[in-house]
Design a protein around this motif. Structure first.
Motif, PDB file in Angstrom:
ATOM      1  N   UNK A   8       1.028  -1.257   0.086  1.00 59.56           N
ATOM      2  CA  UNK A   8       0.044  -0.086   0.001  1.00 59.56           C
ATOM      3  C   UNK A   8       0.951   1.299   0.186  1.00 59.56           C
ATOM      4  N   UNK A   9       0.738   2.049  -1.004  1.00 63.92           N
ATOM      5  CA  UNK A   9       1.638   3.368  -0.995  1.00 63.92           C
ATOM      6  C   UNK A   9       0.381   4.680  -1.006  1.00 63.92           C
ATOM      7  N   UNK A  10       0.443   5.601   0.031  1.00 68.87           N
ATOM      8  CA  UNK A  10      -0.452   6.723   0.021  1.00 68.87           C
ATOM      9  C   UNK A  10       0.331   7.924  -0.033  1.00 68.87           C
ATOM     10  N   UNK A  11      -0.344   8.877  -0.787  1.00 68.63           N
ATOM     11  CA  UNK A  11       0.340  10.036  -1.263  1.00 68.63           C
ATOM     12  C   UNK A  11      -0.706  11.305  -1.069  1.00 68.63           C
ATOM     13  N   UNK A  12      -0.241  12.402  -0.972  1.00 66.55           N
ATOM     14  CA  UNK A  12      -0.752  13.628  -0.828  1.00 66.55           C
ATOM     15  C   UNK A  12      -1.939  13.560  -1.958  1.00 66.55           C
ATOM     16  N   UNK A  13      -3.134  13.989  -1.848  1.00 64.24           N
ATOM     17  CA  UNK A  13      -4.072  14.222  -3.225  1.00 64.24           C
ATOM     18  C   UNK A  13      -3.961  15.331  -3.973  1.00 64.24           C
TER      19      UNK A  13
END
Length: 325
Positions: free
Chosen positions: A184-189
């Motif tokens: 899982x990779x999460x970044x600013x939207x």
């Protein structure tokens, strides 16, 4: 979405004696660095005061984004019950807290974080509260991942925006090598965050991964700039948060984008709501990304029966099991 009570209480204890002017200045400096996506060789949270500013003003939002992303992953793979976690760029343990809240049976977590100040705070917050065995490691995520062992769940949240673009393919490749089951990779939207996630998605598909969420398909993304894919979570601001940022509104909306890929395919595919729904009397308009690789708005009315009732309950980021669309 709120922080788990033990984490919230631990943060409050760490912040209760901090002078407000110092916290305010540290919060402004940290915010400026994040907004500019600075890559000047310095860590955003190298100093203790920067870490405390993060706890006061950013932790609730990044926790909400991580937890929402994990919830979507769990919905796509209801059989997934990770026992081991590797969090690369762990910060103060944000993803660890979200993961153990969702999967309390997590047994072991390795948390890789470059900043000594952040590791110290993270260890303090988790002490005597997180049941899983935790191992905090120091190092640069672009060069120091060689000695790590694969984990069921590998995560990397709000990290790629701090990495030089030329280093991303190698980093993503190494993260996938370390993934026993799901990454899982999460970044600013932001549009830039979305472009990074698209690059990660392409790399993972080329490596043979199965994209689980948020995409209901593995075709090229149907969106084009100035449109972009992202999601949002509303987060309540604490009194200290409002004071530190001179904010009047008691909440903020955290915009984020993520991708989860697995060595196992998704159990099923359902269209995802990729914008705030537009509801009216007896109708609701949903912008959907669909399993056939297309995206666009669909109007549901009372004539659609049960499907309309389902559509009316949905929010941005939810899935619609529309077998016809």
């Amino acid at each position: 979405m709120e922080l788990p009570a033990p984490l919230r209480q631990g943060v409050e204890r760490l912040l209760e004696t901090i002078p407000l002017p110092a916290l305010r200045q540290a919060a402004k400096t940290l915010s400026d660095r994040y907004r500019a996506e600075l890559r000047d060789g310095r860590l955003h949270m190298a100093e203790e005061m920067a870490v405390k500013a993060y706890l006061a003003t950013r932790l609730p939002a990044t926790y909400a984004a991580a937890r929402a992303s994990l919830d979507a992953l769990a919905e796509a793979r209801p059989d997934f019950q990770p026992k081991t976690l590797l969090d690369v760029g762990a910060g103060p343990g944000t993803v660890l807290w979200a993961t153990t809240d969702l999967w309390p049976d997590l047994e072991q977590a390795v948390l890789f974080e470059a900043s000594a100040a952040v590791r110290k705070v993270g260890q303090s917050l988790a002490l005597d509260t997180i049941v899983a065995s935790t191992d905090w490691r120091a190092g640069d995520v672009t060069i120091d991942l060689a000695d790590l062992k694969p984990a069921d769940l590998v995560t990397c949240a709000y990290v790629l925006d701090e990495i030089a673009p030329a280093s991303l393919p190698k980093l993503v490749g190494r993260l996938w090598q370390l993934t026993a089951d799901t990454l899982l990779i999460v970044e600013p939207g932001t549009p830039a965050g979305w472009q990074r996630i698209l690059a990660v998605r392409r790399h993972l598909l080329e490596a043979g991964a199965h994209v689980l969420v948020p995409c209901p398909h593995e075709a090229p993304c149907p969106l084009e700039l100035p449109d972009w894919c992202h999601f949002s979570r509303r987060v309540a601001r604490s009194r200290l948060h409002r004071l530190a940022k001179d904010a009047e509104v008691p909440w903020e909306d955290e915009k984020f984008i993520y991708v989860a890929a697995s060595r196992q395919p998704a159990a099923s595919r359902a269209a995802r709501v990729i914008a705030p729904p537009k509801a009216g009397s007896g109708k609701v308009l949903l912008k959907l990304c669909r399993p056939d690789g297309s995206a666009g708005e669909t109007l549901f009315t009372k004539r659609d029966g049960e499907l309309f009732k389902q559509a009316r309950r949905l929010d941005w980021g939810d899935t619609l099991d529309d077998r016809s669309g």
